[in-house]
Motif scaffolding. Structure first.
Motif, PDB file in Angstrom:
ATOM      1  N   ALA A  64     -34.324 -29.049 -26.558  1.00 39.14           N
ATOM      2  CA  ALA A  64     -32.987 -28.739 -26.046  1.00 39.14           C
ATOM      3  C   ALA A  64     -33.141 -28.606 -24.536  1.00 39.14           C
ATOM      4  CB  ALA A  64     -32.458 -27.440 -26.638  1.00 39.14           C
ATOM      5  N   ILE A  65     -32.041 -28.784 -23.833  1.00 40.29           N
ATOM      6  CA  ILE A  65     -32.067 -28.720 -22.378  1.00 40.29           C
ATOM      7  C   ILE A  65     -31.101 -27.647 -21.906  1.00 40.29           C
ATOM      8  CG2 ILE A  65     -31.759 -30.023 -20.239  1.00 40.29           C
ATOM      9  CD1 ILE A  65     -33.856 -31.228 -22.143  1.00 40.29           C
ATOM     10  N   ALA A  66     -31.539 -26.883 -20.926  1.00 37.22           N
ATOM     11  CA  ALA A  66     -30.610 -25.944 -20.296  1.00 37.22           C
ATOM     12  C   ALA A  66     -30.489 -26.316 -18.821  1.00 37.22           C
ATOM     13  CB  ALA A  66     -31.120 -24.517 -20.430  1.00 37.22           C
ATOM     14  N   VAL A  67     -29.282 -26.260 -18.330  1.00 39.28           N
ATOM     15  CA  VAL A  67     -29.048 -26.447 -16.897  1.00 39.28           C
ATOM     16  C   VAL A  67     -28.506 -25.133 -16.360  1.00 39.28           C
ATOM     17  CG1 VAL A  67     -27.745 -27.698 -15.130  1.00 39.28           C
ATOM     18  CG2 VAL A  67     -28.633 -28.917 -17.138  1.00 39.28           C
ATOM     19  N   ASN A  68     -29.189 -24.602 -15.379  1.00 34.60           N
ATOM     20  CA  ASN A  68     -28.815 -23.306 -14.810  1.00 34.60           C
ATOM     21  C   ASN A  68     -28.622 -22.250 -15.906  1.00 34.60           C
ATOM     22  OD1 ASN A  68     -28.958 -24.569 -12.320  1.00 34.60           O
ATOM     23  ND2 ASN A  68     -26.777 -25.123 -12.375  1.00 34.60           N
ATOM     24  N   GLN A  69     -29.543 -22.266 -16.845  1.00 35.74           N
ATOM     25  CA  GLN A  69     -29.649 -21.256 -17.899  1.00 35.74           C
ATOM     26  C   GLN A  69     -28.579 -21.330 -18.975  1.00 35.74           C
ATOM     27  OE1 GLN A  69     -30.174 -17.562 -15.801  1.00 35.74           O
ATOM     28  NE2 GLN A  69     -31.884 -18.376 -14.613  1.00 35.74           N
ATOM     29  N   GLU A  70     -27.926 -22.482 -19.075  1.00 36.10           N
ATOM     30  CA  GLU A  70     -27.008 -22.680 -20.204  1.00 36.10           C
ATOM     31  C   GLU A  70     -27.310 -24.014 -20.855  1.00 36.10           C
ATOM     32  OE1 GLU A  70     -22.926 -22.125 -19.265  1.00 36.10           O
ATOM     33  OE2 GLU A  70     -23.248 -20.065 -18.576  1.00 36.10           O
ATOM     34  N   TYR A  71     -27.232 -24.046 -22.194  1.00 31.73           N
ATOM     35  CA  TYR A  71     -27.506 -25.294 -22.899  1.00 31.73           C
ATOM     36  C   TYR A  71     -26.585 -26.402 -22.398  1.00 31.73           C
ATOM     37  CZ  TYR A  71     -30.571 -22.880 -26.154  1.00 31.73           C
ATOM     38  OH  TYR A  71     -31.614 -22.179 -26.703  1.00 31.73           O
TER      39      TYR A  71
ATOM     40  N   GLY B 270     -58.860 -20.759 -32.981  1.00 31.58           N
ATOM     41  CA  GLY B 270     -58.020 -21.506 -32.042  1.00 31.58           C
ATOM     42  C   GLY B 270     -56.622 -20.944 -31.981  1.00 31.58           C
ATOM     43  N   ALA B 271     -55.812 -21.519 -31.095  1.00 35.91           N
ATOM     44  CA  ALA B 271     -54.448 -21.035 -30.911  1.00 35.91           C
ATOM     45  C   ALA B 271     -53.481 -22.193 -31.066  1.00 35.91           C
ATOM     46  CB  ALA B 271     -54.283 -20.421 -29.532  1.00 35.91           C
ATOM     47  N   VAL B 272     -52.282 -21.892 -31.522  1.00 38.86           N
ATOM     48  CA  VAL B 272     -51.293 -22.933 -31.720  1.00 38.86           C
ATOM     49  C   VAL B 272     -49.911 -22.364 -31.427  1.00 38.86           C
ATOM     50  CG1 VAL B 272     -51.039 -22.436 -34.196  1.00 38.86           C
ATOM     51  CG2 VAL B 272     -50.483 -24.699 -33.338  1.00 38.86           C
ATOM     52  N   TRP B 273     -49.059 -23.185 -30.774  1.00 39.28           N
ATOM     53  CA  TRP B 273     -47.663 -22.792 -30.587  1.00 39.28           C
ATOM     54  C   TRP B 273     -46.978 -22.892 -31.932  1.00 39.28           C
ATOM     55  CZ3 TRP B 273     -45.877 -20.436 -26.433  1.00 39.28           C
ATOM     56  CH2 TRP B 273     -46.594 -20.578 -25.232  1.00 39.28           C
ATOM     57  N   ALA B 274     -46.293 -21.844 -32.327  1.00 37.98           N
ATOM     58  CA  ALA B 274     -45.622 -21.854 -33.625  1.00 37.98           C
ATOM     59  C   ALA B 274     -44.545 -22.926 -33.640  1.00 37.98           C
ATOM     60  CB  ALA B 274     -44.996 -20.494 -33.890  1.00 37.98           C
ATOM     61  N   ASP B 275     -44.399 -23.578 -34.784  1.00 44.15           N
ATOM     62  CA  ASP B 275     -43.303 -24.522 -34.957  1.00 44.15           C
ATOM     63  C   ASP B 275     -42.004 -23.758 -34.846  1.00 44.15           C
ATOM     64  OD1 ASP B 275     -45.021 -26.566 -35.543  1.00 44.15           O
ATOM     65  OD2 ASP B 275     -44.942 -26.226 -37.702  1.00 44.15           O
ATOM     66  N   GLY B 276     -41.087 -24.271 -34.067  1.00 44.34           N
ATOM     67  CA  GLY B 276     -39.780 -23.632 -34.022  1.00 44.34           C
ATOM     68  C   GLY B 276     -38.870 -24.214 -35.086  1.00 44.34           C
ATOM     69  N   GLU B 277     -37.724 -23.592 -35.245  1.00 41.35           N
ATOM     70  CA  GLU B 277     -36.720 -24.182 -36.112  1.00 41.35           C
ATOM     71  C   GLU B 277     -35.957 -25.207 -35.285  1.00 41.35           C
ATOM     72  OE1 GLU B 277     -34.503 -21.690 -38.612  1.00 41.35           O
ATOM     73  OE2 GLU B 277     -35.981 -20.082 -38.619  1.00 41.35           O
ATOM     74  N   PRO B 278     -35.486 -26.277 -35.914  1.00 39.16           N
ATOM     75  CA  PRO B 278     -34.724 -27.276 -35.140  1.00 39.16           C
ATOM     76  C   PRO B 278     -33.504 -26.628 -34.489  1.00 39.16           C
ATOM     77  CG  PRO B 278     -35.213 -28.079 -37.350  1.00 39.16           C
ATOM     78  CD  PRO B 278     -35.602 -26.637 -37.322  1.00 39.16           C
ATOM     79  N   PHE B 279     -33.176 -27.078 -33.305  1.00 37.41           N
ATOM     80  CA  PHE B 279     -31.979 -26.559 -32.640  1.00 37.41           C
ATOM     81  C   PHE B 279     -30.729 -26.975 -33.413  1.00 37.41           C
ATOM     82  CE2 PHE B 279     -34.800 -26.619 -28.859  1.00 37.41           C
ATOM     83  CZ  PHE B 279     -34.594 -25.320 -28.427  1.00 37.41           C
ATOM     84  N   PRO B 280     -29.722 -26.098 -33.432  1.00 31.27           N
ATOM     85  CA  PRO B 280     -28.447 -26.489 -34.054  1.00 31.27           C
ATOM     86  C   PRO B 280     -27.827 -27.674 -33.305  1.00 31.27           C
ATOM     87  CG  PRO B 280     -28.518 -24.113 -33.630  1.00 31.27           C
ATOM     88  CD  PRO B 280     -29.697 -24.723 -32.934  1.00 31.27           C
ATOM     89  N   GLU B 281     -27.079 -28.454 -34.047  1.00 33.69           N
ATOM     90  CA  GLU B 281     -26.445 -29.653 -33.492  1.00 33.69           C
ATOM     91  C   GLU B 281     -25.615 -29.357 -32.240  1.00 33.69           C
ATOM     92  OE1 GLU B 281     -25.053 -33.474 -32.879  1.00 33.69           O
ATOM     93  OE2 GLU B 281     -26.788 -32.734 -34.001  1.00 33.69           O
ATOM     94  N   GLU B 282     -24.924 -28.214 -32.242  1.00 35.82           N
ATOM     95  CA  GLU B 282     -24.042 -27.940 -31.097  1.00 35.82           C
ATOM     96  C   GLU B 282     -24.830 -27.694 -29.812  1.00 35.82           C
ATOM     97  OE1 GLU B 282     -24.213 -26.216 -33.898  1.00 35.82           O
ATOM     98  OE2 GLU B 282     -24.142 -24.046 -33.576  1.00 35.82           O
ATOM     99  N   ILE B 283     -26.123 -27.408 -29.947  1.00 40.12           N
ATOM    100  CA  ILE B 283     -26.932 -27.196 -28.750  1.00 40.12           C
ATOM    101  C   ILE B 283     -27.526 -28.504 -28.237  1.00 40.12           C
ATOM    102  CG2 ILE B 283     -29.165 -26.284 -27.999  1.00 40.12           C
ATOM    103  CD1 ILE B 283     -28.485 -23.688 -29.306  1.00 40.12           C
TER     104      ILE B 283
END
Lengths: 164, 97
Positions: free
Chosen positions: B54-61, A142-155
């Motif tokens: 996460a969300i991007a709008v017009n290719q920016e977070y 089977g196939a699975v999407w790899a777990d990503g790392e959590p996004f940084p807070e600023e994102i």
């Protein structure tokens, strides 16, 4: 097999690229060397043959391509400023990759090794958290999407307590 | 008078598989935010990945409170896994597809 890039072609614009063909790590590394450099630090990310002991047949990488490329360009530029290295190359391959093939290549050229190591480590760590690329792992059963790392807070910002 | 606008919503990775499409168009009221797009798309959908997007709008977070405009491209991005990441045991998806 051609990588689609040769040394003469590794212009500034192509030092940060998303490619669909094989990445020739040795060629890119050689092309990055210049007289002022005392060190070239290379991170060559390759496809491993298993995930948690489960045998991997191949990986399919996909990206939000325009955004990923813009993010990679920003990363390369920020690494140069932040670590005062001379030049940074970042190549990421998309599509189907088999075991042992290069998925991501980071080459940092610098006058001194300390900055080269630090910049290289920072680029790969940041890329893995912020550049919109995903991989699906194909196993025998089977196939699975790899777990990503959590996004940084600023994102993600206030995603947790997302305003309603 | 109800002013309306259209935005284009893109899905990637595990989210595209679960939504069954790579993109859709949404009609929103003027002044709508990113958060409203997420809620509209999520309606009825299951899975932990929604908490980690996460969300991007017009290719920016962009943040959830970002106000959208006519023609914006809104991308819903699951946690990224480029490079050759370590194996995580967090199990955000884990589903065999």
């Amino acid at each position: 097999m051609s990588s689609g890039l040769d040394a003469a072609e590794l212009s500034a614009a192509k030092r940060v690229a998303i490619v669909h063909e094989r990445i020739d790590a040795a060629m890119v590394t050689d092309a990055m060397k210049a007289g002022a450099d005392g060190a070239v630090c290379v991170f060559d990310g390759i496809v491993r043959d298993n995930t948690r002991g489960r045998r991997t047949l191949y990986l399919d990488y996909e990206a939000y391509e325009a955004m990923a490329l813009a993010q990679m360009r920003d990363l390369a530029a920020e690494a140069v400023t932040r670590f005062k290295v001379r030049e940074v190359a970042i190549l990421h391959r998309l599509g189907r990759l088999v075991v042992g093939e290069t998925s991501v290549l980071i080459v940092v050229a610098s006058a001194h090794r300390g900055a080269a190591f630090e910049a290289c480590r920072w680029v790969i760590d940041t890329l893995k958290k912020t550049v919109p690329i995903w991989k699906k792992e194909q196993f025998e059963d089977g196939a699975v999407w790899a777990d990503g790392e959590p996004f940084p807070e600023e994102i993600v910002g206030s995603a947790e307590g997302a305003v309603r | 008078m109800l002013l309306a606008m259209r935005v284009r919503v893109l899905f990637f990775g595990v989210l595209r598989d679960s939504m069954g499409v790579a993109e859709r168009e949404l009609e929103l009221e003027t002044g709508a935010t990113v958060q409203e797009v997420v809620e509209r798309c999520r309606a009825g959908a299951e899975g932990g990945v929604w908490e980690a997007l996460a969300i991007a709008v017009n290719q920016e977070y962009a943040r959830r409170e970002r106000v959208l405009a006519e023609g914006d491209e809104v991308a819903l991005l699951p946690p990224v896994s480029g490079g050759r990441s370590r194996s995580s045991s967090a199990g955000l998806d884990g589903a065999i597809v």
